[in-house]
Scaffold this motif. Structure first.
Motif, PDB file in Angstrom:
ATOM      1  N   ALA A 104       0.836  -1.202   0.000  1.00 49.30           N
ATOM      2  CA  ALA A 104       0.000   0.000   0.000  1.00 49.30           C
ATOM      3  C   ALA A 104       0.873   1.255   0.000  1.00 49.30           C
ATOM      4  O   ALA A 104       0.591   2.226  -0.707  1.00 49.30           O
ATOM      5  N   ALA A 105       1.951   1.226   0.779  1.00 54.83           N
ATOM      6  CA  ALA A 105       2.850   2.386   0.820  1.00 54.83           C
ATOM      7  C   ALA A 105       3.541   2.578  -0.526  1.00 54.83           C
ATOM      8  O   ALA A 105       3.668   3.716  -1.020  1.00 54.83           O
ATOM      9  N   ALA A 106       3.969   1.479  -1.173  1.00 55.87           N
ATOM     10  CA  ALA A 106       4.626   1.589  -2.483  1.00 55.87           C
ATOM     11  C   ALA A 106       3.656   2.132  -3.530  1.00 55.87           C
ATOM     12  O   ALA A 106       4.021   2.996  -4.338  1.00 55.87           O
ATOM     13  N   CYS A 107       2.440   1.637  -3.525  1.00 55.70           N
ATOM     14  CA  CYS A 107       1.434   2.132  -4.489  1.00 55.70           C
ATOM     15  C   CYS A 107       1.124   3.601  -4.231  1.00 55.70           C
ATOM     16  O   CYS A 107       0.948   4.377  -5.172  1.00 55.70           O
ATOM     17  N   THR A 108       1.060   3.991  -2.959  1.00 52.21           N
ATOM     18  CA  THR A 108       0.799   5.393  -2.623  1.00 52.21           C
ATOM     19  C   THR A 108       1.936   6.278  -3.103  1.00 52.21           C
ATOM     20  O   THR A 108       1.706   7.347  -3.681  1.00 52.21           O
ATOM     21  N   ARG A 109       3.210   5.833  -2.871  1.00 54.79           N
ATOM     22  CA  ARG A 109       4.357   6.615  -3.351  1.00 54.79           C
ATOM     23  C   ARG A 109       4.335   6.737  -4.879  1.00 54.79           C
ATOM     24  O   ARG A 109       4.623   7.803  -5.428  1.00 54.79           O
ATOM     25  N   ALA A 111       1.686   6.599  -6.861  1.00 55.57           N
ATOM     26  CA  ALA A 111       0.593   7.500  -7.252  1.00 55.57           C
ATOM     27  C   ALA A 111       0.971   8.947  -6.979  1.00 55.57           C
ATOM     28  O   ALA A 111       0.736   9.829  -7.819  1.00 55.57           O
ATOM     29  N   LEU A 112       1.587   9.223  -5.816  1.00 56.22           N
ATOM     30  CA  LEU A 112       1.995  10.592  -5.503  1.00 56.22           C
ATOM     31  C   LEU A 112       3.056  11.083  -6.484  1.00 56.22           C
ATOM     32  O   LEU A 112       3.024  12.235  -6.922  1.00 56.22           O
ATOM     33  N   GLY A 113       4.018  10.222  -6.822  1.00 57.93           N
ATOM     34  CA  GLY A 113       5.036  10.607  -7.805  1.00 57.93           C
ATOM     35  C   GLY A 113       4.415  10.909  -9.163  1.00 57.93           C
ATOM     36  O   GLY A 113       4.807  11.871  -9.843  1.00 57.93           O
ATOM     37  N   SER A 114       3.444  10.105  -9.570  1.00 56.26           N
ATOM     38  CA  SER A 114       2.762  10.351 -10.849  1.00 56.26           C
ATOM     39  C   SER A 114       2.018  11.679 -10.809  1.00 56.26           C
ATOM     40  O   SER A 114       2.067  12.462 -11.772  1.00 56.26           O
ATOM     41  N   PHE A 115       1.318  11.948  -9.708  1.00 52.63           N
ATOM     42  CA  PHE A 115       0.588  13.209  -9.597  1.00 52.63           C
ATOM     43  C   PHE A 115       1.535  14.402  -9.585  1.00 52.63           C
ATOM     44  O   PHE A 115       1.233  15.456 -10.155  1.00 52.63           O
ATOM     45  N   GLU A 116       2.686  14.265  -8.938  1.00 59.76           N
ATOM     46  CA  GLU A 116       3.670  15.344  -8.926  1.00 59.76           C
ATOM     47  C   GLU A 116       4.217  15.595 -10.333  1.00 59.76           C
ATOM     48  O   GLU A 116       4.434  16.744 -10.729  1.00 59.76           O
ATOM     49  N   ALA A 117       4.433  14.547 -11.115  1.00 57.90           N
ATOM     50  CA  ALA A 117       4.916  14.708 -12.489  1.00 57.90           C
ATOM     51  C   ALA A 117       3.874  15.423 -13.338  1.00 57.90           C
ATOM     52  O   ALA A 117       4.201  16.345 -14.106  1.00 57.90           O
ATOM     53  N   VAL A 118       2.612  15.041 -13.191  1.00 55.86           N
ATOM     54  CA  VAL A 118       1.540  15.707 -13.944  1.00 55.86           C
ATOM     55  C   VAL A 118       1.443  17.166 -13.515  1.00 55.86           C
ATOM     56  O   VAL A 118       1.276  18.065 -14.350  1.00 55.86           O
ATOM     57  N   ASP A 119       1.553  17.415 -12.202  1.00 55.89           N
ATOM     58  CA  ASP A 119       1.501  18.792 -11.707  1.00 55.89           C
ATOM     59  C   ASP A 119       2.651  19.619 -12.283  1.00 55.89           C
ATOM     60  O   ASP A 119       2.453  20.772 -12.688  1.00 55.89           O
ATOM     61  N   PHE A 120       3.863  19.049 -12.349  1.00 53.72           N
ATOM     62  CA  PHE A 120       5.010  19.754 -12.917  1.00 53.72           C
ATOM     63  C   PHE A 120       4.743  20.124 -14.375  1.00 53.72           C
ATOM     64  O   PHE A 120       5.026  21.249 -14.805  1.00 53.72           O
ATOM     65  N   VAL A 121       4.222  19.191 -15.146  1.00 55.50           N
ATOM     66  CA  VAL A 121       3.940  19.466 -16.566  1.00 55.50           C
ATOM     67  C   VAL A 121       2.901  20.577 -16.689  1.00 55.50           C
ATOM     68  O   VAL A 121       3.061  21.513 -17.487  1.00 55.50           O
ATOM     69  N   LEU A 122       1.835  20.518 -15.884  1.00 57.30           N
ATOM     70  CA  LEU A 122       0.785  21.535 -15.974  1.00 57.30           C
ATOM     71  C   LEU A 122       1.290  22.910 -15.544  1.00 57.30           C
ATOM     72  O   LEU A 122       0.958  23.926 -16.171  1.00 57.30           O
ATOM     73  N   VAL A 123       2.106  22.966 -14.487  1.00 48.57           N
ATOM     74  CA  VAL A 123       2.671  24.243 -14.043  1.00 48.57           C
ATOM     75  C   VAL A 123       3.601  24.799 -15.121  1.00 48.57           C
ATOM     76  O   VAL A 123       3.589  26.002 -15.408  1.00 48.57           O
TER      77      VAL A 123
END
Length: 178
Positions: A104-109, A111-123
């Motif tokens: 669960a912790a690995a999947c959460t990390r 998912a968070l890394g993926s969301f951070e990458a998408v956020d970086f691209v959008l910013v």
């Protein structure tokens, strides 16, 4: 039997003239005979209605009934199925080694890394938006459109000059071996 006689020169006679001139070392005569040989070769063109028949045949069968489309879709679905199977196996192996909490912790990390990458691209895209608006306003001005049009015309003229310089001339240049 046809009443008309074809008065065009036959390619065979030009071929023999060219080969004879080449063998004799008569360069200008060989070049002339070769040009005449190419002029004498008949031009081939597809029969009337060829394009229409090909397009009609291509459109005759609906898209998803075509074997190439079905094969492509089968390949795509096979790749998706294999990817899901590998992902499931990876999750099971990771779950066995990490335990449920670790998985669960690995999947959460992940998912968070993926969301951070998408956020970086959008910013980053948001920071580039003002530049895009400036360029859009700039390209809409008459001066810029005239400048772009002039640049395109100069480029087309340059391409035409290059095409003229690279076309076959009537008097070919020979380079003797040194």
């Amino acid at each position: 039997m046809s009443d008309t006689i074809d008065h065009r020169p036959q390619p065979e006679s030009h071929l023999h003239r060219w080969l004879k001139a080449e063998a004799g070392g008569y360069r200008r005569e060989a070049d002339r005979a070769l040009r005449e040989l190419f002029r004498a070769v008949p031009r081939l063109a597809p029969s009337a209605g060829f394009r229409e028949r090909v397009v009609a045949a291509a459109l005759r069968r609906p898209l998803f009934q075509r074997p190439e489309v079905r094969g492509t879709l089968a390949g795509v679905f096979a790749i998706i199925a294999a990817t899901l199977a590998v992902a499931e196996a990876a999750i099971l192996v990771a779950g066995a080694h990490l335990g449920l909490d670790g998985l669960a912790a690995a999947c959460t990390r992940f998912a968070l890394g993926s969301f951070e990458a998408v956020d970086f691209v959008l910013v980053s895209l948001d920071r580039l938006a003002p530049i895009g608006r400036i360029l859009m306003r700039t390209f809409q001005t008459p001066e810029t459109l005239i400048g772009l049009s002039a640049t395109v015309m100069v480029a087309l003229a340059a391409f035409r000059v290059v095409a003229e310089l690279t076309t076959y001339s009537e008097e070919p240049q020979h380079v003797d071996s040194v």
